[in-house]
Design a protein around this motif. Structure first.
Motif, PDB file in Angstrom:
ATOM      1  N   ASP A   1      64.730  70.426  31.765  1.00  0.00           N
ATOM      2  CA  ASP A   1      65.896  71.440  32.452  1.00  0.00           C
ATOM      3  C   ASP A   1      66.937  70.546  33.010  1.00  0.00           C
ATOM      4  O   ASP A   1      66.991  69.297  33.162  1.00  0.00           O
TER       5      ASP A   1
ATOM      6  N   ILE B   1      60.321  75.571  37.308  1.00  0.00           N
ATOM      7  CA  ILE B   1      61.869  75.720  37.214  1.00  0.00           C
ATOM      8  C   ILE B   1      62.457  76.758  37.819  1.00  0.00           C
ATOM      9  O   ILE B   1      63.505  76.491  38.386  1.00  0.00           O
TER      10      ILE B   1
ATOM     11  N   GLY C   1      68.569  66.956  35.524  1.00  0.00           N
ATOM     12  CA  GLY C   1      67.253  67.685  35.720  1.00  0.00           C
ATOM     13  C   GLY C   1      66.090  66.662  35.724  1.00  0.00           C
ATOM     14  O   GLY C   1      66.145  65.591  35.911  1.00  0.00           O
TER      15      GLY C   1
ATOM     16  N   GLY D   1      68.288  71.043  35.768  1.00  0.00           N
ATOM     17  CA  GLY D   1      68.680  71.476  37.427  1.00  0.00           C
ATOM     18  C   GLY D   1      68.726  70.108  38.250  1.00  0.00           C
ATOM     19  O   GLY D   1      69.134  69.251  37.949  1.00  0.00           O
TER      20      GLY D   1
ATOM     21  N   THR E   1      67.836  81.750  34.590  1.00  0.00           N
ATOM     22  CA  THR E   1      67.808  80.493  33.624  1.00  0.00           C
ATOM     23  C   THR E   1      67.234  80.811  32.467  1.00  0.00           C
ATOM     24  O   THR E   1      66.317  81.592  32.063  1.00  0.00           O
TER      25      THR E   1
ATOM     26  N   ALA F   1      64.105  74.297  40.477  1.00  0.00           N
ATOM     27  CA  ALA F   1      65.231  73.805  39.746  1.00  0.00           C
ATOM     28  C   ALA F   1      66.482  74.002  39.952  1.00  0.00           C
ATOM     29  O   ALA F   1      67.656  73.223  39.589  1.00  0.00           O
ATOM     30  N   GLN F   2      66.831  75.375  40.001  1.00  0.00           N
ATOM     31  CA  GLN F   2      68.144  75.990  40.102  1.00  0.00           C
ATOM     32  C   GLN F   2      68.879  75.503  38.891  1.00  0.00           C
ATOM     33  O   GLN F   2      70.037  75.096  38.703  1.00  0.00           O
ATOM     34  N   ALA F   3      68.187  75.861  37.637  1.00  0.00           N
ATOM     35  CA  ALA F   3      68.660  75.197  36.435  1.00  0.00           C
ATOM     36  C   ALA F   3      69.209  76.231  35.676  1.00  0.00           C
ATOM     37  O   ALA F   3      68.741  77.644  35.895  1.00  0.00           O
ATOM     38  N   SER F   4      70.297  76.135  34.887  1.00  0.00           N
ATOM     39  CA  SER F   4      70.798  77.258  34.013  1.00  0.00           C
ATOM     40  C   SER F   4      70.019  77.191  32.536  1.00  0.00           C
ATOM     41  O   SER F   4      70.048  78.270  31.812  1.00  0.00           O
TER      42      SER F   4
END
Length: 644
Positions: A580, A552, A619, A582, A520, A556-559
């Protein structure tokens, strides 16, 4: 010689028994004449003498000259006969004349007009007759004489005044002049009554709204005095309120005197706070008031050979004197309002003394201030009483206001002390956490980090012939990642840069580290207000950022994610926005364990937080607002001194 003999004969004729010595003569242009010095009187202790009796020579020679402009006879019990000769002016033979008995509390008056030894006219007046007892509506008794003629006429007045002191202002008036005088007198009495009624209503209304007992007692005192005044002076009671109640008319002065004395005692005892500040004076006033009431009751039972007015006078003076001394003492001990009560008692005592001296012929006269001295003294008394009460209530309100200010200041100081203690406790807790974090960071870096570094070095020395290169590479990467994580965790538990280089620089280093080792990518935006925060606020915000970053990374698996510090447009504060792209989180209201910790830290900073779960694919958005500056100075305790 003839003239001389005529003068002797004329004087001898008027010196004979049955004739007044000097005739009453009212010349043109003279509106009235006091006739006391031209009047003879005869006391009748038996109440049995009739006109025929007093005309007989055996009784007529017992008439005595009053030798007073206003007859004031010593006895209060018997009835009296008065006799004068009225000689109308020849130029005003058809004028109408009136005889005024200038005292308003008389049981019965019979006026006879005798011409040439024969009664030609008889008129009655007095409270015992009721509404018809005043031939002309006036506060005194005014009786019309028959139409004038040039012939002299002897006027007999039989006045029965049982239980009232014998004060008889006698005057002869020309009718039109008297009517003008009556209008002026009625106007003065109307003004007097209007002032008293307005003062009563004013204090009664204030009492209804404030429930202050001082105003209630003054209103009661004014009400009692209004009834007392209706029984004397203008005689409104006998004329309009209870004209047919003969017993009450004879005794209302005694009854209302008791009410006035009781109200007087109640008001001054309360106004001067005698029950607590001067107990001796308070008890003395109570005993005098009770004694006055008992004496008045005894008087109503006809057991005291004294008039009600004399008894009222004897009861009033000791009370006023004691109140005067109590007022002086209270004034001396700091109650400034007491000076007005002292002046009020002096006004009443002075007016009443002049009234008594005038009625007893010690201070003779018929002037305005002499005649209305008691009324003037009473008005001044009530005026200064009202001023004193207003001053007393104002000082009490000021005292209560000062006490309330002291209480607020004490509570404020206690609150500040609690906040200070809380801040000290928070600071101590933070210091403890910082020390613990440093210890754990040192342990991780020095021990666990060293162990992982040794494991990595040993793995590098292994023969790749005996181990699959892929397995070896995987082990090396795992150990390297664990080593980097331990270094990152030990650094983030409490980075030294936070205190040395500042909050913003430390966050920049944290984000740079995260972007190097994580999937992330974080964006950081600083406002410059972060470094104005206090030490404990920086600590809590740093921990909040770590917790949110950790959420996060884990969930969240956010980029991409952003951390932005912005000035709060709503006021002097700082806004933290963490967003975020995500999948969001299940506890959209922020009820998870980690987020509960975030809430607790924000509450300690006296801030607010909101959690927003954005539509799928966008997100989560967390907004935090905290104040930049918190009050540090202790409030100053200000106590306003009591005035008055």
């Amino acid at each position: 010689m003839r003239c001389f003999l005529l003068l002797i004969a004329f004087g001898f004729a008027y010196a004979l028994p049955g004739r007044a010595s000097i005739p009453v003569h009212l010349p043109r242009g003279q509106p009235f004449q006091l006739i006391g010095l031209q009047t003879d009187y005869l006391s009748d202790p038996t109440y049995r003498l009739l006109l025929a009796d007093v005309q007989r020579s055996a009784v007529a020679h017992r008439f005595l000259p009053t030798n007073q402009e206003i007859p004031n006879l010593p006895s209060s019990k018997p009835s009296h006969w008065f006799r004068f000769v009225f000689q109308p002016d020849k130029s005003q033979q058809h004028s109408q004349y009136l005889v005024e008995v200038g005292f308003g509390n008389i049981r019965r008056i019979d006026m006879y007009v005798v011409r040439a030894g024969r009664p030609v006219y008889h008129v009655q007046a007095g409270d015992a007759i009721g509404k018809a007892g005043r031939p002309l509506s006036f506060h005194t008794f005014v009786l019309p004489l028959p139409e004038s003629s040039a012939q002299p006429q002897t006027v007999y007045l039989h006045i029965e005044n049982k239980d009232v002191h014998s004060y008889f202002p006698l005057a002869v008036w020309e009718r039109n002049s008297f009517l003008d005088h009556a209008q002026r007198a009625s106007l003065l009495w109307g003004i007097y009554w209007g002032i008293l009624l307005l003062m009563f209503l004013y204090h009664a209304i204030i009492w209804l709204f404030t429930h202050d007992r001082g105003y209630m007692y003054l209103a009661l005192y004014l009400l009692a005095y209004l009834f007392y005044e209706s029984a004397r002076g203008s005689n409104i009671g006998a004329r309009y309120l209870w004209p047919d109640s003969h017993w009450f008319i004879e005794n209302n002065l005694a009854i209302f005197s008791v009410a006035v004395i009781a109200a007087f005692t109640l008001f001054y005892s309360h106004a001067l706070n005698l029950r607590y500040s001067a107990v001796v004076f308070w008890q003395f006033l109570r005993w005098l008031s009770a004694l006055s009431a008992v004496l008045m009751l005894v008087k109503l039972a006809n057991w005291l050979p004294i008039s009600s007015q004399s008894l009222a006078i004897l009861s009033s003076y000791p009370l006023v004197f004691v109140m005067f001394l109590a007022g002086l003492r209270t004034w001396r001990h700091g109650q400034q309002a007491a000076r007005f009560y002292v002046i009020a008692s002096m006004c009443y005592a002075l007016g009443f003394t002049i009234f008594v001296l005038n009625r007893t012929n010690v201070l003779p006269g018929t002037g305005f201030f002499l005649h209305y001295s008691q009324n003037i003294g009473s008005l001044l008394e009530f005026l200064f009483m009202a001023i004193g009460l207003a001053s007393y209530v104002s000082s009490q309100q000021q005292q209560r206001l000062n006490e309330e200010r002291r209480r607020i200041d004490v509570e404020r100081l206690a609150l500040v002390e609690q906040l200070r203690q809380r801040e000290e406790l928070d600071a101590a807790l933070i210091d403890g956490q910082i020390q613990e974090r440093r210890r754990v960071a040192d342990e991780l870096h020095d021990h666990l980090g060293s162990v992982l570094f040794s494991v990595r070095a040993r793995l590098s020395e292994l023969d790749s012939a005996n181990i699959s290169p892929q397995v070896l590479e995987s082990l090396l990467n795992t150990v390297r990642d664990a080593y980097d994580d331990v270094r990152l965790i030990s650094h983030n538990l409490w980075p030294d840069e936070l205190e040395k280089l500042g909050f913003g620089y430390t966050l920049q280093q944290l984000i740079a580290s995260l972007n190097r080792i994580g999937k992330t990518q974080f964006a950081l935006q600083l406002s410059g207000l972060e470094d104005e925060l206090e030490r404990h606020a920086k600590f809590h915000l740093y921990c909040i950022c770590l917790e949110l970053v950790n959420n996060i990374l884990k969930h969240a698996q956010a980029s991409e994610a952003s951390i932005r510090f912005l000035p709060d447009p709503a006021g002097a504060g700082l806004r933290l926005s963490v967003r975020d792209d995500g999948v969001g989180f299940q506890q959209a209201d922020g009820s998870g364990r980690g987020l509960r910790t975030v809430r607790e830290r924000i509450e300690r900073l006296e801030g607010t937080v909101s959690f927003s779960k954005l539509p799928e694919g966008e997100g989560t958005w967390i907004q935090i607002r905290v104040p930049v500056h918190r009050p540090q100075t202790m409030p100053t305790l200000t106590i306003t001194p009591i005035e008055g």
